[in-house]
Design an enzyme around this catalytic site. Structure first.
Site, short mmCIF file in Angstrom:
data_model
loop_
_atom_site.label_atom_id
_atom_site.label_comp_id
_atom_site.label_asym_id
_atom_site.label_seq_id
_atom_site.Cartn_x
_atom_site.Cartn_y
_atom_site.Cartn_z
N ALA A 1 54.46 20.08 24.65
CA ALA A 1 53.92 21.35 25.14
C ALA A 1 54.89 22.13 26.02
O ALA A 1 55.35 23.22 25.66
CB ALA A 1 52.60 21.09 25.88
N CYS B 1 45.31 17.24 22.91
CA CYS B 1 43.87 17.30 23.17
C CYS B 1 43.04 17.24 21.89
O CYS B 1 41.84 16.96 21.94
CB CYS B 1 43.54 18.58 23.94
SG CYS B 1 44.30 18.64 25.57
N ASP C 1 53.28 17.87 32.43
CA ASP C 1 52.60 16.72 33.02
C ASP C 1 53.50 15.83 33.87
O ASP C 1 53.02 14.88 34.49
CB ASP C 1 51.98 15.86 31.91
CG ASP C 1 50.80 16.54 31.24
OD1 ASP C 1 50.47 17.67 31.64
OD2 ASP C 1 50.21 15.94 30.32
N ASN D 1 51.77 24.39 29.10
CA ASN D 1 52.29 25.50 28.32
C ASN D 1 52.72 26.67 29.20
O ASN D 1 53.75 27.30 28.97
CB ASN D 1 51.25 25.95 27.29
CG ASN D 1 51.23 25.07 26.06
OD1 ASN D 1 52.04 25.23 25.16
ND2 ASN D 1 50.33 24.10 26.03
N LYS E 1 19.03 25.01 38.47
CA LYS E 1 18.81 24.78 37.04
C LYS E 1 18.27 26.06 36.45
O LYS E 1 17.21 26.55 36.86
CB LYS E 1 17.83 23.62 36.82
CG LYS E 1 17.56 23.33 35.36
CD LYS E 1 16.57 22.17 35.21
CE LYS E 1 16.25 21.91 33.74
NZ LYS E 1 15.26 20.81 33.60
N TYR F 1 25.20 41.23 29.00
CA TYR F 1 23.81 40.79 28.90
C TYR F 1 23.18 41.28 27.61
O TYR F 1 23.28 42.44 27.23
CB TYR F 1 22.97 41.31 30.07
CG TYR F 1 21.49 41.35 29.78
CD1 TYR F 1 20.78 40.16 29.60
CD2 TYR F 1 20.81 42.55 29.63
CE1 TYR F 1 19.43 40.18 29.30
CE2 TYR F 1 19.46 42.59 29.34
CZ TYR F 1 18.78 41.40 29.17
OH TYR F 1 17.44 41.42 28.85
N TRP G 1 20.21 38.86 34.98
CA TRP G 1 21.09 38.33 36.02
C TRP G 1 21.66 37.03 35.50
O TRP G 1 20.92 36.08 35.20
CB TRP G 1 20.31 38.06 37.31
CG TRP G 1 19.95 39.29 38.09
CD1 TRP G 1 18.75 39.95 38.06
CD2 TRP G 1 20.78 39.99 39.00
NE1 TRP G 1 18.78 41.02 38.90
CE2 TRP G 1 20.02 41.08 39.50
CE3 TRP G 1 22.09 39.82 39.46
CZ2 TRP G 1 20.52 41.98 40.43
CZ3 TRP G 1 22.59 40.72 40.39
CH2 TRP G 1 21.81 41.79 40.86
#
Length: 440
Positions: free
Chosen positions: A10, A42, A279, A301, A357, A422, A430
């Site tokens: 990468a 990945c 990494d 990257n 939630k 929305y 909201w």
């Protein structure tokens, strides 16, 4: 200008392509210890269960493409053994001999290797790690019908992804985690939702046990922890990664305590004309305002491109990270950004949390799914510090909004002012992150 890049995945090849674009007279040599260039690590779990058709599918550009189209001296099976900064020389060995090459500018982009502790029986057949294409092919070749029970050591991202993969292949899966929760990059109450999802799909979760070894006759048969023994036909070790920087121990290149090369915003190391990215290098964490080490493909990257630009004389800077990541785990998505409570506590940052939630779209519209969200913010300034979202759908949208808010140092109340999209099939009037911000 003679450029040498160590590592062809990468960060290394992002840098190489930026050099190609910036310096039309560049002489570029890449030294890669494996046989594959520029591939998406990945995506490897999804090759194993067939969602991605083959390892070739995750390769962005082949070695031949870099050689023939871009004029890069792209070498394979070439392992660097030492760097002499005084003579600007890199020593390496290939399949034929030991050699050396000089450079004007050097990039270290060697990535990270899986942690493979020196446990008893670690070299038994049937024990695997997952990081490279050869790792992937070895696991696939080992997944015979005789393999019924798979044990995964480590409940981080790779461990969770592979629990889903092995389950989808009809294997019985056990996850062993030495800590008291899965996915330590989440707060405990969010991790409980992850554990519930694992149990829902018949993954056996074993927490607060530490692996100490393996037993078997030539092939692994049991995993031994500090509390019990478990049968296993195949083992995947997912105990984290470490920067692949052992070959620089005799140089003056500064590393952090994890072995990652310290770099500045231009991706320069502590030694002149030597850069590092990906990494094997440190990151600047914008929320912690500290050097950090969070090895991710997105960062690799970006750092590679920036390193390449600077090496070729186009000075640009790496602004940093906010610690954003996301993972699919069976039927839910796990996403986080910024700080967790544990990180904020360690940094002695005064914080408040709020959890809610909600639903991923308007509750009256069919098939609304639960969306669990948690925010951390500074107790005194109300600056947003972090966010975690777990849901079947919609976590990706929310975590990217929060990551953008963190980058721009917004307060939690300012989330209410964002002009977010929305329509009932996609959201409430909201957004859930605005709903929760109104309660602070």
């Amino acid at each position: 200008m003679k450029y040498v890049i160590i590592g062809g995945v990468a960060a290394g090849m992002s840098a190489a392509m930026e050099i190609v674009r910036t310096d039309k007279k560049a002489d570029i040599t890449v030294l890669e210890r494996g046989a594959d260039y520029s591939y998406g690590q990945c995506g490897l779990p999804y090759v194993i269960n067939g969602l991605v058709t083959s390892t070739e599918s995750v390769i962005a550009r082949s070695v031949e493409t870099f050689r023939n189209k871009y004029g890069i001296d792209a070498r394979i099976h070439t392992e660097v053994t030492d760097i002499d900064a005084s003579s600007q020389t890199v020593r390496y060995r290939d399949q034929k001999s030991e050699q050396e090459i000089t450079y004007d500018r050097l990039l270290i982009a060697t990535g990270a290797d899986p942690v493979r502790p020196e446990w008893d029986g670690i070299n038994l057949a049937g024990i695997h790690c997952l990081k490279t294409i050869p790792n992937t092919e070895a696991i696939m070749a080992d997944l015979s019908e005789e393999v019924k029970q798979v044990t995964i050591v480590g409940g981080g991202y790779i461990g969770l992804e592979m629990a889903e993969v092995f389950t989808s292949l009809g294997k019985k899966v056990r996850l062993i985690q030495r800590g008291d929760q899965l996915a330590s990059i989440f707060d405990n109450e969010m991790a409980k939702l992850i554990e519930e999802e694992a149990l829902k799909h018949n993954v056996e979760v074993t927490l607060a046990e530490e692996v100490i070894g393996f037993s078997g006759s030539q092939r692994v048969q049991k995993v031994i922890t500090d509390k019990a023994q478990y049968n296993a036909d195949l083992v995947l070790i997912s105990a984290g990664v470490k920067p692949n920087t052992e070959f620089i121990v005799n140089s003056n290149i500064q590393c952090n305590e994890a072995g990652a090369i310290r770099v500045n915003a231009y991706m320069q190391s502590s030694v002149a004309n030597i850069y590092a990215a990906g990494d094997c290098a440190t990151d600047y964490h914008m929320i912690k305002q500290l050097e950090d080490y969070i090895p991710l493909g997105t960062t690799a990257n970006k750092q590679g491109r920036i390193a390449g630009a600077n090496m070729a004389g186009n000075p640009i800077t790496f602004k940093g990270i906010v610690g954003t990541s996301i993972l699919k785990f069976f039927d839910i998505t796990l996403a986080r950004t910024g700080l967790t409570e544990a990180e904020a506590t360690k940094l002695q940052i005064p914080y408040q949390t709020i959890s809610r939630k909600s639903t991923d779209h308007a509750g009256y519209y069919p098939d609304a799914n639960p969306l669990h969200i948690k925010l951390l913010y500074h107790r005194k300034t109300n600056l947003l510090l972090g966010g975690q979202v777990i849901s079947k759908k919609g976590a990706d949208k929310r975590i990217d909004v929060l990551a953008t808010a963190l980058y721009n140092r917004m307060t939690v109340q300012e989330l209410q002012d964002l002009d977010l999209s929305y329509a009932p099939p996609y959201n409430s009037v909201w957004d859930p992150i605005q709903q929760i911000s109104r309660r602070t």
